[in-house]
Design a protein around this motif. Structure first.
Motif, PDB file in Angstrom:
ATOM      1  N   MET A  11      11.091 -56.295   1.039  1.00 33.84           N
ATOM      2  CA  MET A  11      10.076 -55.529   0.350  1.00 33.84           C
ATOM      3  C   MET A  11      10.521 -55.244  -1.083  1.00 33.84           C
ATOM      4  SD  MET A  11       8.388 -52.068   1.717  1.00 33.84           S
ATOM      5  CE  MET A  11       7.333 -51.138   0.716  1.00 33.84           C
ATOM      6  N   LYS A  12       9.622 -55.408  -1.988  1.00 33.36           N
ATOM      7  CA  LYS A  12       9.932 -55.225  -3.396  1.00 33.36           C
ATOM      8  C   LYS A  12       9.948 -53.738  -3.760  1.00 33.36           C
ATOM      9  CE  LYS A  12       8.514 -56.949  -7.869  1.00 33.36           C
ATOM     10  NZ  LYS A  12       7.577 -57.774  -8.600  1.00 33.36           N
ATOM     11  N   GLN A  13      10.957 -53.334  -4.556  1.00 31.73           N
ATOM     12  CA  GLN A  13      11.032 -51.946  -5.005  1.00 31.73           C
ATOM     13  C   GLN A  13      10.101 -51.724  -6.183  1.00 31.73           C
ATOM     14  OE1 GLN A  13      15.094 -50.931  -5.927  1.00 31.73           O
ATOM     15  NE2 GLN A  13      15.162 -49.566  -4.185  1.00 31.73           N
ATOM     16  N   VAL A  14       9.505 -50.578  -6.234  1.00 37.59           N
ATOM     17  CA  VAL A  14       8.618 -50.210  -7.325  1.00 37.59           C
ATOM     18  C   VAL A  14       9.417 -49.390  -8.338  1.00 37.59           C
ATOM     19  CG1 VAL A  14       6.520 -48.966  -7.947  1.00 37.59           C
ATOM     20  CG2 VAL A  14       6.652 -50.176  -5.764  1.00 37.59           C
ATOM     21  N   ARG A  15       9.346 -49.805  -9.594  1.00 40.09           N
ATOM     22  CA  ARG A  15      10.055 -49.077 -10.647  1.00 40.09           C
ATOM     23  C   ARG A  15       9.291 -47.809 -10.995  1.00 40.09           C
ATOM     24  NH1 ARG A  15      11.592 -52.565 -15.700  1.00 40.09           N
ATOM     25  NH2 ARG A  15      12.677 -50.639 -16.139  1.00 40.09           N
ATOM     26  N   LYS A  16      10.038 -46.731 -11.130  1.00 38.41           N
ATOM     27  CA  LYS A  16       9.414 -45.482 -11.544  1.00 38.41           C
ATOM     28  C   LYS A  16       9.335 -45.460 -13.061  1.00 38.41           C
ATOM     29  CE  LYS A  16      11.055 -42.688  -7.715  1.00 38.41           C
ATOM     30  NZ  LYS A  16      11.854 -41.517  -7.340  1.00 38.41           N
ATOM     31  N   ILE A  17       8.248 -44.960 -13.571  1.00 38.84           N
ATOM     32  CA  ILE A  17       8.082 -44.820 -15.013  1.00 38.84           C
ATOM     33  C   ILE A  17       7.977 -43.328 -15.320  1.00 38.84           C
ATOM     34  CG2 ILE A  17       6.610 -45.323 -16.987  1.00 38.84           C
ATOM     35  CD1 ILE A  17       5.765 -47.881 -15.529  1.00 38.84           C
ATOM     36  N   TYR A  18       8.877 -42.860 -16.163  1.00 36.06           N
ATOM     37  CA  TYR A  18       8.908 -41.448 -16.523  1.00 36.06           C
ATOM     38  C   TYR A  18       8.310 -41.272 -17.912  1.00 36.06           C
ATOM     39  CZ  TYR A  18      12.202 -41.280 -12.648  1.00 36.06           C
ATOM     40  OH  TYR A  18      12.783 -41.386 -11.417  1.00 36.06           O
ATOM     41  N   ASP A  19       7.485 -40.243 -18.076  1.00 35.15           N
ATOM     42  CA  ASP A  19       6.889 -40.003 -19.387  1.00 35.15           C
ATOM     43  C   ASP A  19       7.901 -39.345 -20.320  1.00 35.15           C
ATOM     44  OD1 ASP A  19       6.909 -37.469 -18.260  1.00 35.15           O
ATOM     45  OD2 ASP A  19       4.899 -36.955 -18.907  1.00 35.15           O
ATOM     46  N   ARG A  20       7.599 -39.412 -21.599  1.00 37.57           N
ATOM     47  CA  ARG A  20       8.516 -38.933 -22.634  1.00 37.57           C
ATOM     48  C   ARG A  20       8.816 -37.430 -22.494  1.00 37.57           C
ATOM     49  NH1 ARG A  20      10.450 -41.547 -26.839  1.00 37.57           N
ATOM     50  NH2 ARG A  20      11.079 -40.444 -28.695  1.00 37.57           N
ATOM     51  N   ALA A  21       7.824 -36.650 -22.101  1.00 40.19           N
ATOM     52  CA  ALA A  21       8.017 -35.210 -21.941  1.00 40.19           C
ATOM     53  C   ALA A  21       9.037 -34.913 -20.837  1.00 40.19           C
ATOM     54  CB  ALA A  21       6.698 -34.530 -21.636  1.00 40.19           C
ATOM     55  N   PHE A  22       8.945 -35.654 -19.735  1.00 39.55           N
ATOM     56  CA  PHE A  22       9.892 -35.484 -18.642  1.00 39.55           C
ATOM     57  C   PHE A  22      11.305 -35.833 -19.099  1.00 39.55           C
ATOM     58  CE2 PHE A  22      12.306 -37.310 -15.107  1.00 39.55           C
ATOM     59  CZ  PHE A  22      12.271 -36.266 -14.198  1.00 39.55           C
ATOM     60  N   LYS A  23      11.428 -36.974 -19.783  1.00 40.70           N
ATOM     61  CA  LYS A  23      12.740 -37.406 -20.266  1.00 40.70           C
ATOM     62  C   LYS A  23      13.340 -36.370 -21.205  1.00 40.70           C
ATOM     63  CE  LYS A  23      11.705 -42.358 -20.219  1.00 40.70           C
ATOM     64  NZ  LYS A  23      11.601 -43.543 -21.074  1.00 40.70           N
ATOM     65  N   LYS A  51      12.751 -33.159 -21.428  1.00 40.23           N
ATOM     66  CA  LYS A  51      13.137 -31.961 -20.687  1.00 40.23           C
ATOM     67  C   LYS A  51      14.469 -32.165 -19.973  1.00 40.23           C
ATOM     68  CE  LYS A  51      11.683 -29.341 -16.693  1.00 40.23           C
ATOM     69  NZ  LYS A  51      10.770 -29.393 -15.561  1.00 40.23           N
ATOM     70  N   GLU A  52      14.619 -33.304 -19.326  1.00 45.50           N
ATOM     71  CA  GLU A  52      15.840 -33.572 -18.566  1.00 45.50           C
ATOM     72  C   GLU A  52      17.047 -33.806 -19.478  1.00 45.50           C
ATOM     73  OE1 GLU A  52      15.525 -32.622 -15.646  1.00 45.50           O
ATOM     74  OE2 GLU A  52      13.354 -32.698 -15.674  1.00 45.50           O
ATOM     75  N   VAL A  53      16.820 -34.407 -20.628  1.00 50.72           N
ATOM     76  CA  VAL A  53      17.917 -34.593 -21.587  1.00 50.72           C
ATOM     77  C   VAL A  53      18.394 -33.232 -22.091  1.00 50.72           C
ATOM     78  CG1 VAL A  53      18.444 -35.417 -23.924  1.00 50.72           C
ATOM     79  CG2 VAL A  53      17.357 -36.936 -22.281  1.00 50.72           C
ATOM     80  N   GLN A  54      17.466 -32.334 -22.372  1.00 45.37           N
ATOM     81  CA  GLN A  54      17.847 -30.993 -22.807  1.00 45.37           C
ATOM     82  C   GLN A  54      18.647 -30.287 -21.723  1.00 45.37           C
ATOM     83  OE1 GLN A  54      14.003 -29.411 -23.850  1.00 45.37           O
ATOM     84  NE2 GLN A  54      14.195 -30.045 -25.992  1.00 45.37           N
ATOM     85  N   LEU A  55      18.245 -30.447 -20.469  1.00 44.91           N
ATOM     86  CA  LEU A  55      19.001 -29.876 -19.357  1.00 44.91           C
ATOM     87  C   LEU A  55      20.397 -30.475 -19.276  1.00 44.91           C
ATOM     88  CD1 LEU A  55      16.489 -29.710 -16.368  1.00 44.91           C
ATOM     89  CD2 LEU A  55      17.593 -27.796 -17.510  1.00 44.91           C
ATOM     90  N   SER A  56      20.505 -31.767 -19.549  1.00 42.93           N
ATOM     91  CA  SER A  56      21.793 -32.452 -19.409  1.00 42.93           C
ATOM     92  C   SER A  56      22.831 -31.932 -20.402  1.00 42.93           C
ATOM     93  CB  SER A  56      21.628 -33.964 -19.563  1.00 42.93           C
ATOM     94  OG  SER A  56      21.415 -34.324 -20.905  1.00 42.93           O
ATOM     95  N   TYR A  57      22.377 -31.481 -21.572  1.00 44.67           N
ATOM     96  CA  TYR A  57      23.329 -30.962 -22.548  1.00 44.67           C
ATOM     97  C   TYR A  57      23.908 -29.616 -22.122  1.00 44.67           C
ATOM     98  CZ  TYR A  57      22.336 -34.664 -25.850  1.00 44.67           C
ATOM     99  OH  TYR A  57      22.228 -35.880 -26.453  1.00 44.67           O
ATOM    100  N   GLY A  58      23.236 -28.928 -21.223  1.00 47.82           N
ATOM    101  CA  GLY A  58      23.738 -27.653 -20.727  1.00 47.82           C
ATOM    102  C   GLY A  58      24.573 -27.777 -19.465  1.00 47.82           C
ATOM    103  N   ARG A  59      24.738 -28.987 -18.981  1.00 41.84           N
ATOM    104  CA  ARG A  59      25.471 -29.226 -17.723  1.00 41.84           C
ATOM    105  C   ARG A  59      26.832 -29.833 -17.995  1.00 41.84           C
ATOM    106  NH1 ARG A  59      22.576 -29.310 -12.495  1.00 41.84           N
ATOM    107  NH2 ARG A  59      20.596 -28.353 -13.005  1.00 41.84           N
ATOM    108  N   HIS A  60      27.764 -29.510 -17.095  1.00 42.73           N
ATOM    109  CA  HIS A  60      29.082 -30.144 -17.162  1.00 42.73           C
ATOM    110  C   HIS A  60      29.109 -31.409 -16.317  1.00 42.73           C
ATOM    111  CE1 HIS A  60      30.911 -26.901 -19.358  1.00 42.73           C
ATOM    112  NE2 HIS A  60      30.394 -26.029 -18.518  1.00 42.73           N
ATOM    113  N   ASN A  61      28.257 -31.457 -15.306  1.00 46.67           N
ATOM    114  CA  ASN A  61      28.242 -32.593 -14.387  1.00 46.67           C
ATOM    115  C   ASN A  61      26.911 -33.336 -14.491  1.00 46.67           C
ATOM    116  OD1 ASN A  61      28.408 -34.351 -12.243  1.00 46.67           O
ATOM    117  ND2 ASN A  61      29.362 -32.866 -10.874  1.00 46.67           N
ATOM    118  N   ILE A  62      26.905 -34.395 -15.279  1.00 43.95           N
ATOM    119  CA  ILE A  62      25.696 -35.188 -15.490  1.00 43.95           C
ATOM    120  C   ILE A  62      25.311 -35.940 -14.212  1.00 43.95           C
ATOM    121  CG2 ILE A  62      24.663 -37.060 -16.842  1.00 43.95           C
ATOM    122  CD1 ILE A  62      25.179 -34.555 -18.463  1.00 43.95           C
TER     123      ILE A  62
END
Length: 63
Positions: free
Chosen positions: A1-13, A15-26
């Motif tokens: 079965m073929k896997q479906v690629r998830k597409i994330y919108d720019r707003a989600f990315k 938000k998560e990048v901003q969260l990543s800068y506040g984390r020690h464990n990426i």
């Protein structure tokens, strides 16, 4: 079965990048998001072009 690629919108990315800068464990954050760790680092590069570039030397700027 073929896997479906998830597409994330720019707003989600963004938000998560901003969260990543506040984390020690990426890796932990990536697991919670359901993405692989390198993908989160790629988003950081994509959304933070100033941080991804090396600063120019003062001699390069003046010439």
């Amino acid at each position: 079965m073929k896997q479906v690629r998830k597409i994330y919108d720019r707003a989600f990315k963004k938000k998560e990048v901003q969260l990543s800068y506040g984390r020690h464990n990426i890796s932990e954050l990536a697991r919670k998001l359901g993405v692989i760790t390198p993908q989160l680092y790629d988003w950081r590069k994509e959304l933070s072009p100033i941080l991804a570039k090396k600063p120019k030397k003062i001699t390069q700027i003046l010439s």
